[in-house]
Scaffold this active site. Structure first.
Site, mmCIF file in Angstrom:
data_model
loop_
_atom_site.group_PDB
_atom_site.id
_atom_site.type_symbol
_atom_site.label_atom_id
_atom_site.label_comp_id
_atom_site.label_asym_id
_atom_site.label_seq_id
_atom_site.Cartn_x
_atom_site.Cartn_y
_atom_site.Cartn_z
ATOM 1 C CG PHE A 129 -1.946 1.051 1.235
ATOM 2 C CD1 PHE A 129 -3.097 0.900 0.464
ATOM 3 C CD2 PHE A 129 -1.796 2.209 1.977
ATOM 4 C CE1 PHE A 129 -4.066 1.884 0.442
ATOM 5 C CE2 PHE A 129 -2.763 3.201 1.961
ATOM 6 C CZ PHE A 129 -3.899 3.040 1.185
ATOM 7 C CG ASP A 198 0.082 -3.249 6.553
ATOM 8 O OD1 ASP A 198 -1.018 -3.608 7.012
ATOM 9 O OD2 ASP A 198 0.250 -2.166 5.957
ATOM 10 C CE1 TYR A 223 -9.160 1.763 7.150
ATOM 11 C CE2 TYR A 223 -8.272 2.858 9.103
ATOM 12 C CZ TYR A 223 -8.144 2.492 7.773
ATOM 13 O OH TYR A 223 -7.028 2.838 7.064
ATOM 14 C CE LYS A 224 -7.669 -1.656 5.310
ATOM 15 N NZ LYS A 224 -8.300 -0.676 4.422
ATOM 16 N NE ARG A 372 -10.082 -3.253 -2.564
ATOM 17 C CZ ARG A 372 -9.511 -2.693 -1.501
ATOM 18 N NH1 ARG A 372 -8.314 -3.083 -1.119
ATOM 19 N NH2 ARG A 372 -10.104 -1.737 -0.840
#
Length: 400
Positions: A129, A198, A223-224, A372
């Protein structure tokens, strides 16, 4: 696809047998098919009530007394321990707070400092990312290291005598590919290097096993798949054996051994508190604390089993309902290489995703051509998977 049952019949049976089906009731959901929990998890129903109490009573009535009486001061460690249970870490090794980016910086710089003399190389996942790459490059400059981008699949072979630390994504955010955490960690250690993992796209979706595999440091967002809410605090894992040597580049007053002594000289706290920096973000931290209640009675192995079943079923339904040649999956077929999302390469992907969202199927688009779809086993149904694939086929055929 089974010859004896239609896809709709299969979806109905799978949903009826789903041991996690009852967990869906713990979330605020509507008629849309929500397949974007790998960007922002759905709202757990209990969070709004908890925040109302935090604002009206803990802040509104108790005010500053809540640092002690409501447990605000110890919240980063308390919430950290709850996250630890979901990523395979014993208590006392995870602290919740700050952003993922800030925690990447702390972890990479601290790892370089622990690596010792002669180790002046930082390896970074070439497909990481972007923020991880930016932070790693800055950390390398500040510590006098060179940075080298390496494919995650080659990371184990590339770690050498000059490597201080490797920063690797457990799951690739574009493709959903799951990387070899045990193998890369062991290879880095054999080379005398440390690893920072990560976990943004794996925590809450699959077993991680930080302690089991001897991981040095790890960071992640909440938050995922952990459903902590937009901008929810991130977390930092530091293996217990490394904590006395963890030299944070951000030595804030909250990580001081005696914060209220207000000493001019910095003395680091013991344990996971050493990873703290400034005053905790209490409102979002307590929202996260309540969001984690949805995990009560839920085993991560059951979540992983359903995740794989959902993604398998989606790929089967896409093959059944999307005309051949219009999409190509870039997500690995092999279970041991798959996270909890499916990424499809598609011409005009951005417009296709807009059309899907307009029809009540919410995924997301990644440039230049990736659709996605994230599958959150706590609330995604097989009927949702079927509807998403059917709608995708309809959109791509140009039907209205």
């Amino acid at each position: 696809m089974s010859e004896s049952l239609t896809p709709a019949e299969r979806a109905e049976r799978l949903d009826a047998a789903d041991e996690l089906a009852k967990v869906r009731d713990r979330f605020e959901l509507d008629d849309a098919v929500y397949l974007d929990g790998n960007s922002l998890g759905a709202l757990p129903s209990a969070v709004a009530t908890r925040l109302q109490d935090v604002i009206a009573r803990e802040w509104g009535s108790l005010r500053i007394r809540s640092w002690d009486e409501s447990g605000w001061w110890t919240a980063p460690e308390r919430v950290g321990d709850r996250i630890a249970a979901l990523i395979g870490a014993a208590p006392g090794q995870v602290v919740a707070g700050d952003s993922t980016s800030v925690n990447v910086f702390k972890a990479v710089v601290a790892a370089v400092r622990m690596a010792g003399a002669g180790r002046d190389e930082v390896l970074v996942d070439a497909a990481t990312f972007p923020t991880d790459g930016y932070i790693a490059e800055s950390a390398a400059r500040m510590t006098g290291c060179r940075i080298r981008a390496v494919a995650a699949s080659a990371m184990a072979a590339e770690a050498g005598p000059r490597t201080a630390v490797a920063l690797v994504n457990h799951v690739d955010y574009r493709t959903g590919r799951l990387h070899d955490l045990p193998g890369v960690t062991a290879a880095a250690h054999a080379a005398g290097a440390l690893v920072v993992w990560d976990l943004c796209h794996s925590a809450g979706a699959l077993p991680v096993g930080l302690d089991e595999h001897g991981v040095d440091l790890a960071i992640g967002c909440t938050y995922k798949y952990l459903n902590g809410g937009p901008g929810a605090p991130a977390y930092l894992y530091v293996r217990r054996e490394l904590q006395p040597r963890f030299d944070s580049p951000l030595p804030g007053w909250n990580s001081h051994r005696d914060p209220f002594a207000m000493e001019a000289a910095y003395r680091p706290a013991q344990g996971s508190a050493r990873g703290r920096v400034g005053t905790p973000e209490i409102l979002s931290l307590l929202a996260l604390d309540t969001a984690l209640d949805v995990w009560d009675g839920v085993g991560i192995e059951a979540v992983r089993a359903k995740s794989l079943a959902l993604t398998d079923f989606f790929l089967e339904c896409v093959a059944a309902y999307v005309p051949a040649g219009l999409v190509e999956s870039v997500t690995p077929v092999a279970h041991e290489q798959r996270g909890s999302q499916v990424a499809l390469r598609c011409a005009g992907a951005e417009d296709v995703m807009r059309a899907l969202i307009a029809r009540g199927v919410v995924g997301d688009f990644r440039t230049p051509d990736i659709l996605r779809f994230g599958f959150t086993p706590l609330y995604t149904r097989y009927a949702d998977v079927l509807r998403a694939a059917r709608t995708l086929g309809s959109v791509l055929e140009g039907n209205t």
